[in-house]
Scaffold this motif. Structure first.
Motif, PDB file in Angstrom:
ATOM      1  N   ASP A 256       0.920  -1.194  -0.162  1.00 29.02           N
ATOM      2  CA  ASP A 256      -0.034   0.000   0.147  1.00 29.02           C
ATOM      3  C   ASP A 256       0.892   1.440  -0.043  1.00 29.02           C
ATOM      4  N   VAL A 257       1.858   1.303  -0.799  1.00 27.29           N
ATOM      5  CA  VAL A 257       2.730   2.555  -0.947  1.00 27.29           C
ATOM      6  C   VAL A 257       1.816   3.787  -1.423  1.00 27.29           C
ATOM      7  N   PRO A 258       1.584   4.857  -1.167  1.00 25.09           N
ATOM      8  CA  PRO A 258       0.559   5.528  -1.478  1.00 25.09           C
ATOM      9  C   PRO A 258       0.496   6.482  -2.781  1.00 25.09           C
ATOM     10  N   VAL A 259       0.694   5.545  -3.855  1.00 22.18           N
ATOM     11  CA  VAL A 259       0.884   5.860  -5.179  1.00 22.18           C
ATOM     12  C   VAL A 259      -0.197   7.001  -5.567  1.00 22.18           C
TER      13      VAL A 259
ATOM     14  N   ALA B 104      -0.951  17.865 -10.648  1.00 24.28           N
ATOM     15  CA  ALA B 104      -1.115  19.433 -10.216  1.00 24.28           C
ATOM     16  C   ALA B 104       0.322  20.252 -10.750  1.00 24.28           C
ATOM     17  N   MET B 105       1.223  19.657 -11.268  1.00 20.89           N
ATOM     18  CA  MET B 105       2.417  20.251 -11.672  1.00 20.89           C
ATOM     19  C   MET B 105       2.221  21.047 -13.065  1.00 20.89           C
ATOM     20  N   VAL B 106       3.089  22.157 -13.544  1.00 17.24           N
ATOM     21  CA  VAL B 106       2.874  22.819 -14.409  1.00 17.24           C
ATOM     22  C   VAL B 106       4.219  22.745 -14.854  1.00 17.24           C
ATOM     23  N   PRO B 107       4.367  22.468 -16.510  1.00 21.51           N
ATOM     24  CA  PRO B 107       3.225  22.374 -17.493  1.00 21.51           C
ATOM     25  C   PRO B 107       2.574  21.078 -17.253  1.00 21.51           C
ATOM     26  N   THR B 108       1.430  20.897 -17.415  1.00 19.46           N
ATOM     27  CA  THR B 108       0.577  19.698 -17.315  1.00 19.46           C
ATOM     28  C   THR B 108       1.025  18.579 -18.194  1.00 19.46           C
ATOM     29  N   LYS B 109       1.373  17.378 -17.444  1.00 24.23           N
ATOM     30  CA  LYS B 109       1.833  16.121 -18.304  1.00 24.23           C
ATOM     31  C   LYS B 109       1.348  14.915 -17.722  1.00 24.23           C
ATOM     32  N   PRO B 110       0.945  14.194 -18.681  1.00 23.55           N
ATOM     33  CA  PRO B 110       0.272  12.721 -18.062  1.00 23.55           C
ATOM     34  C   PRO B 110       1.172  12.113 -17.251  1.00 23.55           C
ATOM     35  N   THR B 111       0.820  11.492 -16.487  1.00 25.88           N
ATOM     36  CA  THR B 111       1.603  10.395 -15.494  1.00 25.88           C
ATOM     37  C   THR B 111       1.044   9.107 -15.250  1.00 25.88           C
ATOM     38  N   LEU B 112       1.923   8.292 -15.143  1.00 30.08           N
ATOM     39  CA  LEU B 112       1.650   6.928 -14.597  1.00 30.08           C
ATOM     40  C   LEU B 112       2.411   6.156 -13.935  1.00 30.08           C
ATOM     41  N   ASP B 113       1.948   4.974 -13.288  1.00 31.27           N
ATOM     42  CA  ASP B 113       2.673   4.005 -12.490  1.00 31.27           C
ATOM     43  C   ASP B 113       3.227   2.989 -13.247  1.00 31.27           C
ATOM     44  N   ALA B 114       4.598   3.112 -13.812  1.00 31.58           N
ATOM     45  CA  ALA B 114       5.142   2.147 -14.789  1.00 31.58           C
ATOM     46  C   ALA B 114       5.773   0.827 -13.964  1.00 31.58           C
TER      47      ALA B 114
ATOM     48  N   LYS C  21      -5.097  -3.388  -5.984  1.00 32.35           N
ATOM     49  CA  LYS C  21      -5.081  -2.239  -5.017  1.00 32.35           C
ATOM     50  C   LYS C  21      -4.017  -1.160  -5.629  1.00 32.35           C
ATOM     51  N   GLN C  22      -2.888  -1.465  -5.850  1.00 29.52           N
ATOM     52  CA  GLN C  22      -2.051  -0.369  -6.622  1.00 29.52           C
ATOM     53  C   GLN C  22      -2.378   0.119  -7.938  1.00 29.52           C
ATOM     54  N   THR C  23      -2.826  -0.928  -8.794  1.00 30.35           N
ATOM     55  CA  THR C  23      -3.165  -0.472 -10.089  1.00 30.35           C
ATOM     56  C   THR C  23      -4.545   0.352 -10.230  1.00 30.35           C
ATOM     57  N   TYR C  24      -5.348  -0.112  -9.593  1.00 30.52           N
ATOM     58  CA  TYR C  24      -6.827   0.703  -9.476  1.00 30.52           C
ATOM     59  C   TYR C  24      -6.577   2.330  -8.892  1.00 30.52           C
ATOM     60  N   ARG C  25      -5.675   2.240  -7.688  1.00 30.53           N
ATOM     61  CA  ARG C  25      -5.954   3.413  -7.002  1.00 30.53           C
ATOM     62  C   ARG C  25      -5.094   4.379  -7.721  1.00 30.53           C
ATOM     63  N   SER C  26      -4.291   4.052  -8.495  1.00 29.90           N
ATOM     64  CA  SER C  26      -3.250   5.142  -9.105  1.00 29.90           C
ATOM     65  C   SER C  26      -4.062   5.700 -10.464  1.00 29.90           C
TER      66      SER C  26
ATOM     67  N   ALA D 181      -4.141   8.892 -13.111  1.00 29.23           N
ATOM     68  CA  ALA D 181      -3.044   8.295 -14.172  1.00 29.23           C
ATOM     69  C   ALA D 181      -3.687   8.097 -15.717  1.00 29.23           C
ATOM     70  N   CYS D 182      -2.718   8.103 -16.544  1.00 31.87           N
ATOM     71  CA  CYS D 182      -3.215   7.995 -17.793  1.00 31.87           C
ATOM     72  C   CYS D 182      -3.127   6.499 -18.412  1.00 31.87           C
ATOM     73  N   GLY D 183      -2.936   5.597 -17.399  1.00 34.45           N
ATOM     74  CA  GLY D 183      -2.872   4.213 -17.463  1.00 34.45           C
ATOM     75  C   GLY D 183      -1.895   3.614 -16.270  1.00 34.45           C
ATOM     76  N   VAL D 184      -1.599   2.381 -16.519  1.00 36.36           N
ATOM     77  CA  VAL D 184      -0.683   1.769 -15.533  1.00 36.36           C
ATOM     78  C   VAL D 184       0.025   0.644 -16.169  1.00 36.36           C
ATOM     79  N   THR D 185       1.034   0.024 -15.585  1.00 39.83           N
ATOM     80  CA  THR D 185       1.949  -1.114 -16.093  1.00 39.83           C
ATOM     81  C   THR D 185       1.790  -2.026 -15.067  1.00 39.83           C
ATOM     82  N   TYR D 186       1.480  -3.320 -15.611  1.00 44.52           N
ATOM     83  CA  TYR D 186       1.560  -4.404 -14.563  1.00 44.52           C
ATOM     84  C   TYR D 186       2.981  -5.118 -14.908  1.00 44.52           C
TER      85      TYR D 186
END
Length: 469
Positions: free
Chosen positions: A249-252, A261-271, A300-305, A310-315
């Protein structure tokens, strides 16, 4: 999974791939960042949800026949991005691939070995034929800064540019490549700043592709690229690695919120979240005395990110990234061969996640924790929720089933329809019509640890159907 469902998924995936092949292999065009900056889309505006798999040693350790077996399996499960490394981590410069080829002559990035790259070509095209992107890492990070691992460090700013340009030119016409720099290393650590090398490599790729390349950065565990290189103009997508070294349960979800929230806006994901069947014990011991991460941990980690925006996630599976087999030495207590790991529960379940997200308009998802009035919880109980900007639906992931109270005021006025989705089995339960007049108190069909559920509430007028998974 029932054999019939598996067969149907396979037939659907093959049909899609063949249809894609018949339309020039990539009918929607290249991948790009969506106008809102948070998500990804194709050139024609079609939304894209990243569902990746970590196959780091794909070019290095597998035969062509094994590669096709792997790609077919991932296509059938709904993956659409395969992350693999050209200059591999596991002695990738000295130990040849399964055809006796090493990637570089004299370990010189300016002297790529043509026969080795013919296999890379084969994988890229085979992935394209199956409607799969290759998340292509030009090199693992130890070839830039060793820190740990085998190295050797072979890159300078000069040869990194030339190598990047050569790669970019070779694959400039391939629309199914997402470029990923970094390779499990920070861009800055202690007094070492490797950003000039990565900038040079990115510049080479971008110049060779006339600026059409989409580039991200795979950072080391417990970090996000946003914390070191967010402002780099060549970086189009932030990546984080919540990883395997900090327990459960790392608070991803907080990391995703910060990055958005960062500027400039960029997609982000847990890869790289916790790999299925990876020891839970912290790095660098990786001793399995505390057990292994299982499919519930993966969910738990993929759904919550994803629900955090997030723009997606990597298994990832611990045996598959390294492609452990009888001819390889196992790494960090892998507990089954890669061929036995292909159909582990988590690999099916992340496919259900993609299907769930794509079952509703997904291009304008808005994370919204105000939906959860009571019962949000912390750590293993922490709920994440989102809605769409049109007020037509909302979803909440509940990692431990219980009674919660939700605010539906973000949805348009009128009748609502609610249903439960089981992320472990893809089972759905229709709750029927729900009231829009007040916060709703709802109880999941099952409760407690290991009983995770997704709550979906639709505006009835939208006429969304409950999908069949």
């Amino acid at each position: 999974m029932r054999p019939l469902r598996s067969l149907l998924l396979a037939l659907v995936a093959v049909t899609i791939a063949l249809a894609t092949h018949g339309q020039g292999n990539w009918p929607h065009g290249r991948l790009t960042v969506a106008p809102d900056g948070h998500y990804l889309q194709y050139e024609d505006g079609s939304p894209f949800f990243w569902l990746g798999d970590t196959a780091w040693e794909l070019f290095h350790r597998l035969t062509k026949e094994e590669i096709i077996r792997y790609l077919d399996n991932r296509m059938e499960k709904g993956f659409n991005v395969i992350q693999a490394v050209v200059l591999a981590e596991m002695d990738g410069l000295y130990r040849p691939n399964q055809y006796g080829d090493i990637p570089l002559i004299d370990q010189d990035p300016e002297k790529p070995n043509e026969s080795y790259f013919q296999l890379v070509d084969y994988v890229v095209q085979s992935a394209c034929d199956r409607a799969l992107f290759i998340g292509l890492l030009p090199t693992w990070g130890d070839k830039v800064t060793r820190m740990w691992g085998g190295g050797p460090e072979v890159f300078t700013t000069e040869n990194a540019y030339k190598y990047g340009h050569w790669l970019g030119q070779r694959y400039m016409e391939k629309e199914n490549i997402i470029w990923i720099l970094g390779g499990d290393r920070p861009a800055i650590h202690d007094s070492v700043d490797t950003r000039p090398i990565w900038r040079a490599m990115a510049r080479g790729i971008l110049e060779a592709t006339s600026g059409k390349a989409l580039i991200s950065y795979h950072i080391s565990g417990g970090a996000s690229s946003s914390q070191q290189i967010h402002d780099e103009p060549w970086l189009h997508i932030n990546m984080m690695q919540s990883g395997h070294g900090s327990g459960h349960d790392v608070p991803v979800w907080d990391w995703i919120t910060r990055d958005r929230a960062m500027v400039p806006t960029k997609p982000t994901l847990d890869a790289e979240p916790n790999y299925e069947d990876h020891p839970v014990n912290p790095w660098p011991q990786w001793d399995p005395e505390n057990g292994y991460f299982d499919d519930y941990d993966v969910r738990k980690q993929t759904y919550r990110s994803v629900f955090a925006g997030a723009c997606g996630v990597t298994y990832g599976h611990h045996s598959i990234w390294q492609f452990w087999s009888a001819r390889e030495e196992k790494i960090n207590h892998a507990n089954r061969y890669w061929t036995e790991a292909l159909d582990r529960p988590g690999a099916f379940q992340v496919g259900y996640l993609r299907q769930l997200i794509e079952s509703r308009p997904s291009a304008h998802r808005i994370p919204d924790q105000t939906i959860i009035v009571d019962g949000q919880g912390e750590k293993g109980q922490h709920i994440r929720a989102f809605r769409d900007d049109a007020g037509s639906y909302l979803m909440a992931y509940i990692p431990q089933g219980r009674t919660i109270t939700v605010d539906v005021s973000s949805l348009k006025a009128g009748a609502l329809r609610g249903w439960w989705f089981n992320p472990a089995t893809a089972r759905t339960i229709d709750m029927g019509t729900l009231s829009h007049t007040r916060p709703l108190e709802l109880t999941t069909p099952t409760q407690g640890f290991g009983n995770d559920w997704v709550l979906v509430i639709d505006h009835k007028a939208a006429r969304y159907s409950i999908p069949e998974f």
